[in-house]
Design an enzyme around this catalytic site. Structure first.
Site, PDB file in Angstrom:
ATOM      1  CB  CYS A 186      -0.928  -0.029   1.215  1.00  0.00           C
ATOM      2  SG  CYS A 186      -1.896   1.467   1.370  1.00  0.00           S
ATOM      3  CB  CYS A 194      -0.533   2.489   4.135  1.00  0.00           C
ATOM      4  SG  CYS A 194      -2.008   1.824   3.415  1.00  0.00           S
ATOM      5  CG  ASP A 195       3.219   1.210   4.389  1.00  0.00           C
ATOM      6  OD1 ASP A 195       2.809   1.658   5.468  1.00  0.00           O
ATOM      7  OD2 ASP A 195       2.970   0.067   3.985  1.00  0.00           O
TER       8      ASP A 195
END
Ligand code: NDP
Length: 307
Positions: free
Chosen positions: A131, A134-135
């Site tokens: 992701c 997200c990261d």
């Protein structure tokens, strides 16, 4: 006892919840492993009708959830661990709790596919990610790889150029499954470096609990090479979340639930909506549409069977 139990709280599940709640059916929504589904893992959504300037995926999901709650939908955290669809009311097990529903809408979605490397498994969350949204932030100024040749890979690679110093896009073929517009955008970005046809054979360094390099194999020359990177983003598609239903509900050869006459599964009173039954369109708007269909089908079924 619930009229409708909805399994999954992504775009499909929440749209089903809105429709079922507005039909006064007081649906119960079981959130699942990934509350909010795949939209919560994206940034800007530009193709959901009604938002001319786009809307953030998590924000869109939050709106849908509030909309469902406003009309009386209830939510339970947790993932379904078992189901018994042999008799009505159907039973849905979530850990130690058992819920009973006169109808069930399965909207469990699909999850990211992995490469299957042991190092990948061990380093997930320590440099390996599925992701970018997200990261991506953790890879500011770092060199990374994105694996895949579809739209997801292009989108993740483009997004990651905001943070990473360089993005190597590894794909196993010279041809791409990605749409031309996405591929062109990625090719036009000077930070993205394409390596094809190649596969990631290993990721190091498990011993240090961080990503330091990937071992690549050129599929034409069979030559192996090491590429020093600090992050690996796996963007190779998705698997339907149907494990718990597989011996009970009919699926296609890829494990996606089979539906007929709209959202009907092979069990009367059990319906399916969204990516769990759609490997073709996989869009927020089509998932929402099929969630609406499932709720209307469940409502009609309840009416026909006298609740
Ligand atoms: P796809 O199935 O389209 O692509 C998966 C990619 O990963 C393929 O290139 C495939 O290679 C590769 N792959 C699969 N397994 C492996 C493996 N084990 N090792 C190496 N490579 C592998 O999935 P996507 O998630 O990219 O897209 C899914 C759908 O969502 C598509 O319809 C897409 O258009 C849509 N989408 C649209 C977006 C947008 O419009 N903004 C954004 C993201 C997705 P190969 O081609 O060789 O099979």
């Amino acid at each position: 006892m619930h009229n409708v139990v909805i399994i999954g709280s992504g775009c499909a599940g929440l749209t089903a919840a809105i429709y079922a709640a507005r039909a006064n059916l007081k649906p119960l929504v079981i959130d699942g492993y990934e509350p909010g589904g795949q939209l919560t893992l994206t940034t800007m959504v530009e193709n959901f009708p009604g938002f001319p300037d786009g809307i953030l995926g998590p924000e869109l999901i939050e709106h849908m959830r509030r909309q469902a709650q406003r009309f009386g939908a209830e939510f339970r955290a947790g993932a379904v661990t078992g189901v018994d669809f042999t008799n009505r009311p159907f039973q849905i097990t979530v850990g130690r709790e058992i819920f009973r529903g006169k109808t069930v809408i399965v909207a469990a979605g699909a999850s990211a596919r992995m490469l299957g490397l042991e190092a990948e498994r061990q380093l997930i969350g320590h440099g390996v990610s599925t992701c970018a949204t997200c990261d991506g932030f953790f890879f500011r100024g770092k060199e990374i790889v994105v694996v895949g040749g579809g739209d997801t890979a292009m989108e993740e690679a483009l997004f990651l150029t905001r943070f990473a110093s360089r993005v190597h896009l590894i794909h196993r073929r010279r041809e791409f499954r990605a749409t031309k517009i996405m591929l062109d955008r990625a090719r036009a970005n000077g930070k993205i470096h394409f390596i094809t046809p190649a596969v990631v054979e290993d990721i190091s360094d498990v011993g240090k609990n961080s990503v330091e390099a990937v071992l690549l194999r050129d599929l034409e020359t069979a030559q192996k090479s090491e590429l020093l990177v600090e992050g690996v983003f796996v963007a190779i598609g998705h698997e339907p979340n149907t494990k718990v239903f597989r011996s009970i509900l009919d699926t296609d050869e890829n494990g996606y639930l089979s539906t007929r006459n709209g959202s009907q599964t092979n069990i009367q009173g059990v319906f399916a909506a969204g990516d769990v039954q759609d490997h073709h369109y996989r869009q927020a708007v089509t998932a929402a549409g099929s969630g609406c269909m499932a709720a209307m089908d469940a409502e009609k079924f309840l009416e026909a069977t006298g609740h």
